[in-house]
Design a protein around this motif. Structure first.
Motif, PDB file in Angstrom:
ATOM      1  N   GLY A  75       0.799  -1.215   0.000  1.00  0.00           N
ATOM      2  CA  GLY A  75       0.000   0.000   0.000  1.00  0.00           C
ATOM      3  C   GLY A  75       0.834   1.268   0.000  1.00  0.00           C
ATOM      4  N   VAL A  76       2.146   1.117  -0.224  1.00  0.00           N
ATOM      5  CA  VAL A  76       3.064   2.262  -0.230  1.00  0.00           C
ATOM      6  C   VAL A  76       3.126   2.870  -1.633  1.00  0.00           C
ATOM      7  CG1 VAL A  76       5.453   2.992   0.158  1.00  0.00           C
ATOM      8  CG2 VAL A  76       4.425   1.220   1.602  1.00  0.00           C
ATOM      9  N   GLN A  77       3.156   4.197  -1.704  1.00  0.00           N
ATOM     10  CA  GLN A  77       3.314   4.894  -2.978  1.00  0.00           C
ATOM     11  C   GLN A  77       4.807   4.980  -3.274  1.00  0.00           C
ATOM     12  OE1 GLN A  77       1.217   8.655  -2.830  1.00  0.00           O
ATOM     13  NE2 GLN A  77      -0.625   7.705  -1.979  1.00  0.00           N
ATOM     14  N   VAL A  78       5.218   4.364  -4.385  1.00  0.00           N
ATOM     15  CA  VAL A  78       6.648   4.192  -4.673  1.00  0.00           C
ATOM     16  C   VAL A  78       7.080   4.986  -5.897  1.00  0.00           C
ATOM     17  CG1 VAL A  78       8.495   2.544  -5.131  1.00  0.00           C
ATOM     18  CG2 VAL A  78       6.529   1.849  -3.730  1.00  0.00           C
ATOM     19  N   SER A  79       8.077   5.822  -5.705  1.00  0.00           N
ATOM     20  CA  SER A  79       8.739   6.469  -6.835  1.00  0.00           C
ATOM     21  C   SER A  79      10.208   6.076  -6.803  1.00  0.00           C
ATOM     22  CB  SER A  79       8.600   7.998  -6.766  1.00  0.00           C
ATOM     23  OG  SER A  79       9.208   8.506  -5.591  1.00  0.00           O
ATOM     24  N   VAL A  80      10.849   6.125  -7.959  1.00  0.00           N
ATOM     25  CA  VAL A  80      12.223   5.648  -8.090  1.00  0.00           C
ATOM     26  C   VAL A  80      13.052   6.688  -8.835  1.00  0.00           C
ATOM     27  CG1 VAL A  80      13.726   3.811  -8.965  1.00  0.00           C
ATOM     28  CG2 VAL A  80      11.397   3.251  -8.201  1.00  0.00           C
ATOM     29  N   VAL A  81      14.255   6.926  -8.346  1.00  0.00           N
ATOM     30  CA  VAL A  81      15.253   7.713  -9.076  1.00  0.00           C
ATOM     31  C   VAL A  81      16.445   6.796  -9.297  1.00  0.00           C
ATOM     32  CG1 VAL A  81      16.875   9.645  -9.003  1.00  0.00           C
ATOM     33  CG2 VAL A  81      14.537   9.943  -8.153  1.00  0.00           C
ATOM     34  N   ILE A  82      16.855   6.665 -10.538  1.00  0.00           N
ATOM     35  CA  ILE A  82      17.922   5.723 -10.863  1.00  0.00           C
ATOM     36  C   ILE A  82      19.066   6.439 -11.575  1.00  0.00           C
ATOM     37  CG2 ILE A  82      16.884   5.065 -13.074  1.00  0.00           C
ATOM     38  CD1 ILE A  82      17.809   2.163 -12.389  1.00  0.00           C
TER      39      ILE A  82
END
Length: 273
Positions: A75-82
């Protein structure tokens, strides 16, 4: 279906069979995330298997994607920086004589390649994912639009922020700090090759001390290299905690999201007594 729902369904099934009492529901284990919205910062090297000739190793990308899906399913809102260091390092190219601005833009494009690889794998796993780039490239990804990014997150989609900040002379650490500030993330999870922040290099000094928790001020005073100065200042000014942990342990991302002791927590508050 989240873990609480699964536990409830299991309880109902057992109740019908007469295997449990009502009080047993209260003792069933539930896992509640400590953070609602996160920015996961990955290095480009995280996508390449050690010793591999390819810049991107599909099996490794899939493993990372599975960990991200697992956290999203909580239920976590996940964003990614790679990052893009597995393909190109702008700073090292500049040190070898290339124009720094050109070298940095090439590095930004490398992050887009990595973002697309991760998005493709997540899509194959049935996870809705959007790539937003700071440099507009309509045929490849969405441009970064803050309101749209937040809407994607609210709908349960993974958002991958690529192409850095769109400007040279800024690292992907700074991108993570900036995007975290913009989307009002609860934490930055910084995946590294070591299991946290030490007072000295643990690779050269066996007596190096691991910090479980440290404040921004202490980190600055002790000159600990957690992020570059621009990124660290953004986190400190906006009071965004950073969890630095070892990416090589599969359970670490999930454990960090659940608030368990993983790596080093860098935050505004000192260790409670």
């Amino acid at each position: 279906m989240n873990s609480w729902t699964e536990n409830l369904c299991h309880f109902i099934l057992l109740s019908k069979r007469g295997d449990v009492l009502f009080d047993d529901l209260c003792t069933m284990k539930t896992e509640v995330p400590a953070y609602k919205r996160i920015v996961l910062k990955l290095s480009g090297e995280a996508l390449r298997e050690r010793g591999a000739r390819d810049n991107i190793s599909p099996a490794v990308v899939r493993e990372i994607a599975e960990r991200i899906r697992e956290v999203r399913d909580l239920g976590v809102q996940v964003s990614v920086v790679i990052g893009g260091g597995n393909i190109w390092r702008g700073l090292s190219a500049a040190d070898r004589g290339m124009d720094r601005t050109t070298a940095d833009y090439m590095g930004m494009l490398a992050t887009v390649i990595n973002a697309l690889a991760l998005r493709s794998t997540l899509a194959e796993m049935g996870v809705e994912t959007r790539v937003q780039t700071a440099i507009e490239m309509k045929n490849v990804a969405e441009p970064f639009i803050l309101g749209r990014a937040i809407r994607h997150l609210e709908l349960g989609r993974i958002v991958i922020f690529a192409a850095g900040t769109g400007n040279p002379y800024f690292s992907t650490d700074t991108t993570a700090a900036l995007r975290a500030s913009e989307i009002r993330a609860d934490v930055i999870l910084k995946a590294t090759k070591v299991d946290g922040v030490y007072d000295r290099d643990p690779n050269t000094d066996a007596s190096a001390k691991l910090y479980e928790r440290i404040t921004f001020t202490e980190a600055l005073t002790k000159r600990l290299q957690i992020m570059d100065s621009t990124a660290f200042s953004l986190c400190m000014d906006n009071k965004i905690p950073i969890v630095v942990f070892d990416m090589n342990k599969p359970s670490n991302i999930r454990d960090a999201v659940l608030g368990r002791k993983v790596g080093t927590l860098v935050c505004d508050e000192p260790q409670p007594k």
